[in-house]
Design an enzyme around this catalytic site. Structure first.
Site, short mmCIF file in Angstrom:
data_model
loop_
_atom_site.label_atom_id
_atom_site.label_comp_id
_atom_site.label_asym_id
_atom_site.label_seq_id
_atom_site.Cartn_x
_atom_site.Cartn_y
_atom_site.Cartn_z
N ARG A 211 -7.21 -34.59 -61.10
CA ARG A 211 -8.43 -34.51 -60.42
C ARG A 211 -9.30 -33.44 -60.56
O ARG A 211 -8.81 -32.38 -60.20
CB ARG A 211 -8.24 -34.83 -58.75
N GLU A 213 -11.11 -31.28 -58.85
CA GLU A 213 -11.48 -31.02 -57.55
C GLU A 213 -12.42 -29.95 -57.62
O GLU A 213 -12.37 -29.04 -58.24
CB GLU A 213 -10.27 -30.45 -56.60
N ARG A 219 -4.61 -26.69 -50.51
CA ARG A 219 -3.96 -27.81 -50.56
C ARG A 219 -4.44 -28.88 -51.55
O ARG A 219 -4.16 -30.25 -51.51
CB ARG A 219 -4.12 -28.53 -49.12
N HIS A 220 -5.01 -28.26 -52.40
CA HIS A 220 -5.53 -29.21 -53.61
C HIS A 220 -5.08 -28.78 -54.90
O HIS A 220 -5.11 -27.45 -55.13
CB HIS A 220 -7.23 -29.40 -53.66
P1 AMO Z 1 -6.30 -40.54 -52.13
O1 AMO Z 1 -7.24 -40.19 -52.90
O2 AMO Z 1 -6.41 -40.25 -50.47
O3 AMO Z 1 -5.81 -42.21 -52.29
O4 AMO Z 1 -5.00 -39.80 -52.56
C1 AMO Z 1 -3.63 -40.03 -52.03
C2 AMO Z 1 -3.20 -38.65 -51.71
O5 AMO Z 1 -2.84 -37.92 -52.64
C3 AMO Z 1 -2.79 -36.55 -52.30
N1 AMO Z 1 -3.72 -35.73 -52.93
C4 AMO Z 1 -3.52 -34.76 -53.57
N2 AMO Z 1 -2.77 -33.73 -53.43
C5 AMO Z 1 -3.02 -32.65 -53.86
N3 AMO Z 1 -4.09 -32.37 -54.73
C6 AMO Z 1 -4.91 -33.25 -55.09
N4 AMO Z 1 -6.29 -32.77 -55.67
C7 AMO Z 1 -4.65 -34.31 -54.26
N5 AMO Z 1 -5.64 -35.57 -54.12
C8 AMO Z 1 -4.95 -36.41 -53.49
C9 AMO Z 1 -3.00 -36.27 -50.88
C10 AMO Z 1 -3.55 -38.01 -50.51
O6 AMO Z 1 -3.68 -38.38 -49.29
N6 AMO Z 1 -5.65 -44.84 -54.60
C11 AMO Z 1 -5.48 -44.30 -53.20
C12 AMO Z 1 -4.14 -44.46 -52.62
C13 AMO Z 1 -3.93 -46.05 -52.11
O7 AMO Z 1 -4.71 -46.66 -51.70
O8 AMO Z 1 -2.94 -46.57 -52.69
C14 AMO Z 1 -5.94 -42.79 -53.50
O9 AMO Z 1 -5.50 -42.12 -54.48
O10 AMO Z 1 -1.94 -36.45 -50.00
#
Ligand code: AMO
Ligand code: ATP
Length: 434
Positions: A211, A213, A219-220
């Site tokens: 991603r 971001e 936390r990302h």
């Molecule tokens: P979502 O985008 O909320 O949902 O992502 C799910 C979980 O993944 C983690 N997460 C991350 N952790 C660290 N860095 C990041 N950049 C990051 N992005 C996401 C978080 C988040 O809650 N397809 C849906 C899931 C589904 O509906 O099954 C999805 O991707 O903990």
């Protein structure tokens, strides 16, 4: 090939060859010690200058810290030694000499900043408390896999080079794929859904997501580990049950099999697997509770997403893992199903740790016409997703699932201040190597 004795297995009376890193050198004059460290622990090697061969003593005491050595000798009981035993060496072989200028101190006597640690992960992971994080991470993933199997789901691997994105909120990483536009996958979302209509029916995947971001936060990550689940014939409440079971299994595995690692992190007294059912709070009640805390400058209204401040206010109020259910349809993605009796409200849910979101999930829209309408409403071109939507014409059962952020699970479990501490080689805006 590896016929050495691990330090933890060296018993008094044994004749051993122990190999590892020189953790410490202490020269007290007539007597001197080196402490050797391997993956199982540490052991003292004693050098008595007057009684031992000069070459042996010279080699032992001139070696630099963190060099790799192999020491052969007799193991003696010695109550003054840190582990109650010591090796009286007959020979010492310097296997790999370390530079005397170390970029960080693995004995932990000198603190290092996170960027220095991440630049020198090999040395950083020689520290017990850092190694412990990754041993705990491995155990948590083992326990998660076991629970998924108990739930009757099959582990799958889906492509990471893809033609379309799914998670509107974050940007895609574009790549070129033989002259064609392609992206790094943001989520296995569409692929795992396609599998519930296959003969597999219930699946899970533990794999990377990518991603781009917008922000650099504690936390990302730009490359994270997603723990995904999807099941045919589940509704959103059954998906939440599975989510709760998997998160608890991770904690229980760690509590049961990682006592030593928890001690290295000084968490042995406070670490407790969550007990009881995670409260399920509707989005409407959640915003009411957040507003009642008075922590926000502007009260939330129906349709607002929850800011970090809002998540913190609610997390403090609830004080344990919890779900937020029944989110407004307009702020959930196209694949989330709305409630049959109220199209403004979705079956989407999030699972929260008091400090942050861990999971998103929901029941999925499995009706072909509604799914295609949903794409149009979100401004997405249904034709680009034809590989996905067309399978909904050939018998796609109702289904539900979720995605759990692997690093966030470990970060919140261990109270780490930065998500990068839960990744060996994190990717962020500034960091592309190592
Ligand atoms: P979502 O985008 O909320 O949902 O992502 C799910 C979980 O993944 C983690 N997460 C991350 N952790 C660290 N860095 C990041 N950049 C990051 N992005 C996401 C978080 C988040 O809650 N397809 C849906 C899931 C589904 O509906 O099954 C999805 O991707 O903990
Ligand atoms: P010095 O020149 O310092 O007098 P020495 O040969 O007399 O050296 P010792 O008096 O035997 O050394 O020990 C020095 C210190 O090391 C003491 O504090 C002693 O308790 C400690 N010591 C001795 N043997 C061991 C051992 N096997 N393990 C741990 N500590 C030890």
């Amino acid at each position: 090939m590896d016929d050495r004795t691990y330090t933890a297995d060296a018993e008094p009376g044994d004749h051993v060859t122990v190999a590892g890193w020189v953790h410490e050198i202490r020269d007290l004059g007539g007597i001197a010690f080196i402490i050797i460290r391997d993956t199982t622990g540490k052991i003292q090697v004693k050098f008595e200058k007057d009684e031992m061969d000069d070459d042996l003593v010279d080699t032992g005491l001139s070696v630099h810290r963190e060099s790799v050595v192999a020491v052969t000798g007799e193991v003696d009981e010695e109550e003054r030694a840190p582990t109650g035993v010591e090796i009286v060496p007959e020979s010492i072989d310097v296997v790999a000499e370390a530079d005397p200028e170390l970029p960080l101190d693995p004995s932990g006597k000198v603190d290092a900043e996170l960027p220095t640690r991440l630049d020198n992960r090999t040395l950083d992971l020689r520290k017990d408390e850092v190694k412990a994080i990754f041993e705990i991470r491995a155990e948590a993933l083992r326990a998660v896999r076991e629970k998924f199997r108990e739930l009757g789901s099959t582990e799958i691997n889906t492509p990471k080079i893809v033609a379309t994105g799914t998670e509107g909120g974050t940007e895609l990483f574009p790549i070129t794929y033989f002259g064609q536009e392609a992206f790094m996958n943001q989520s296995p979302q569409l692929f795992k859904q396609l599998m519930v209509g296959s003969g597999l029916e219930r699946v899970f995947e533990i794999g990377p997501i990518f991603r781009a971001e917008e922000h650099n936060t504690p936390r990302h990550l730009n490359e994270a580990t997603s723990i995904d689940f999807e099941s045919a014939f589940y509704d959103h409440t059954e998906a939440m049950d599975a989510c709760e079971a998997v998160v608890k299994a991770a904690y229980e595995g760690v509590a049961e099999n990682c006592q030593e690692q928890l001690e290295a992190l000084d968490l042995q007294d406070e670490f407790e697997p969550p007990e009881g059912d995670f409260p399920r709070i509707s989005y409407e009640d959640a915003i009411e509770r957040i507003n009642a805390t008075g922590e926000l400058d502007e009260p939330l209204v129906f349709g607002d997403d929850l800011s970090t401040e809002a998540e913190h206010a609610l997390g403090q109020d609830v004080g344990e893992h919890y779900f937020i259910t029944d989110w407004p349809s307009e702020i959930k993605p196209f694949y989330i199903k709305d409630h049959d009796d109220d199209e403004e409200i979705s079956t989407g849910f999030d699972m929260m740790h008091p400090s942050m979101e861990l999971v998103s999930g929901g029941q999925r829209e499995h009706r072909y016409d509604r799914l295609v309408e949903g794409f149009e409403q979100q401004g997405l071109d249904p034709e680009a997703f034809e590989y996905y939507t067309k399978m909904f014409k050939y018998g796609m059962p109702p289904h539900a699932g979720w995605g759990l952020g692997g690093e966030r699970l470990i970060m919140t479990m261990l109270g780490l201040g930065n998500i990068r501490e839960a990744v060996l080689f994190p990717r962020d805006r500034q960091r592309l190597s190592p």
